[in-house]
Design an enzyme around this catalytic site. Structure first.
Site, PDB file in Angstrom:
ATOM      1  N   THR A 193       0.844  -1.204   0.000  1.00 16.80           N
ATOM      2  CA  THR A 193       0.000   0.000   0.000  1.00 16.80           C
ATOM      3  C   THR A 193       0.869   1.239   0.000  1.00 16.80           C
ATOM      4  O   THR A 193       1.879   1.281   0.699  1.00 16.80           O
ATOM      5  CB  THR A 193      -0.864   0.023   1.284  1.00 16.80           C
ATOM      6  N   GLY A 199      -9.273  -4.345   3.069  1.00 22.07           N
ATOM      7  CA  GLY A 199      -8.118  -4.417   3.973  1.00 22.07           C
ATOM      8  C   GLY A 199      -8.136  -3.290   4.981  1.00 22.07           C
ATOM      9  O   GLY A 199      -9.166  -2.648   5.220  1.00 22.07           O
TER      10      GLY A 199
END
Ligand code: ASP
Length: 291
Positions: free
Chosen positions: A147, A177
């Site tokens: 990320t 997530g």
């Protein structure tokens, strides 16, 4: 007063250099965060964010993004968004123009459409090919991740942070997530500091990683102490009840411009620039309890 910008992973470096200049010129922390995230969202070589992100198991790219403003705890997130190039900008619009914190799926897409956000195909030929190969091998969701998470402190002393992710490879459609979850994937409070996370979202959200790191800074830990203590606590707690623990990594910064980072695995790195430091990429040694 000094500025700081810090972001997960090496792919943040080009955008971070521009954001550092923007902050040096008295630009805002929110613009700096959005800019770094957008440069990564637009990079088709990054397989975990935006354009060129890895699709879910049905072959569709679904994106999560969030932004937080430390001045007033303003927060905006979009979850499971398809076919929009810059989910971070949609998340910012949710924060600035609605009374809500989070929009999901088609509701988020309708909102983006109404506000004229750019649409486009996110699945590149390369990622379609990789997805087909995995599908043929019956390769299930895995821990491949990265990320983009960014924290900025501007010369006014305000802080912001943001995240954007296509989530785990081959995820179940609708799987979310930590990245767009406040307190898990990101948190910012001008009174203290901010934190952003990357890794296996299920384990990160179980431990409310970023809120905990900011709490530790509030209690007097330096950002580096807070990052290490947070990852150590999460890893140790999960190890008591789970056989397998996902990768967990965190960067954090306080409202004076000090920063820190920690991970429970090899290979994590971050980019940083400040009033006193030229933009650079740095790697992180895993915490000792993960060995
Ligand atoms: N944290 C993200 C997620 O679980 C993955 C990542 O860091 O790329 O969706």
């Amino acid at each position: 007063m000094s500025f700081l910008v810090i972001a997960t992973w090496e792919f943040a470096l080009p955008g971070l250099k521009e954001a550092a200049q923007h902050l040096a010129d008295n630009g805002s922390c929110l613009d700096a965060v959005e800019h770094v995230v957008k440069t990564v969202e637009l990079n088709p070589d990054v397989e975990s964010v935006g354009l060129g992100g890895f699709p879910n198991k049905e072959g569709v790219v679904e994106l999560d993004a969030a932004i937080m403003r430390g001045k007033d705890l303003g927060f905006g997130a979009v979850v499971g968004v398809r076919q929009f190039i810059h989910p971070i900008s949609i998340a910012r619009k949710v924060m600035s123009d609605t009374p809500y914190c989070m929009l999901v799926g088609t509701g988020a897409e309708d909102f983006a459409q109404q506000h004229g956000f750019q649409k486009g195909e996110l699945l590149t030929d390369q990622r379609r090919q990789e997805w087909l190969e995995r599908k043929q091998r019956k390769s299930l969701a895995d821990t491949g991740h990265d990320t983009i998470g960014v924290i900025a402190l501007d010369l006014d002393g305000s802080m912001a942070c943001g995240t954007s992710s296509s989530g785990l490879k081959m995820k179940h459609p609708g799987r979310v997530g930590d990245s767009p979850i406040i307190g898990a994937g990101l948190y910012a409070d001008d009174d203290v500091g901010a934190a952003v996370a990357t890794g296996v979202g299920e384990d990160i959200m179980r431990c409310c990683l970023c809120f905990y790191a900011v709490e530790l800074m509030q209690q007097g830990k330096t950002p580096q102490q807070a990052a290490e203590a947070t990852v150590t606590k999460a890893h140790t707690r999960l190890a008591r009840t789970q056989k397998k623990i996902g990768n967990i990594a965190l960067v954090c910064a306080d409202n004076k411009g000090a920063c820190g980072a920690a991970a429970n695995h090899e290979g994590f790195g971050f980019c940083v620039a400040s009033s006193d430091m030229q933009p650079r990429f740095m790697t992180v040694e895993p915490i000792s309890s993960s060995e």
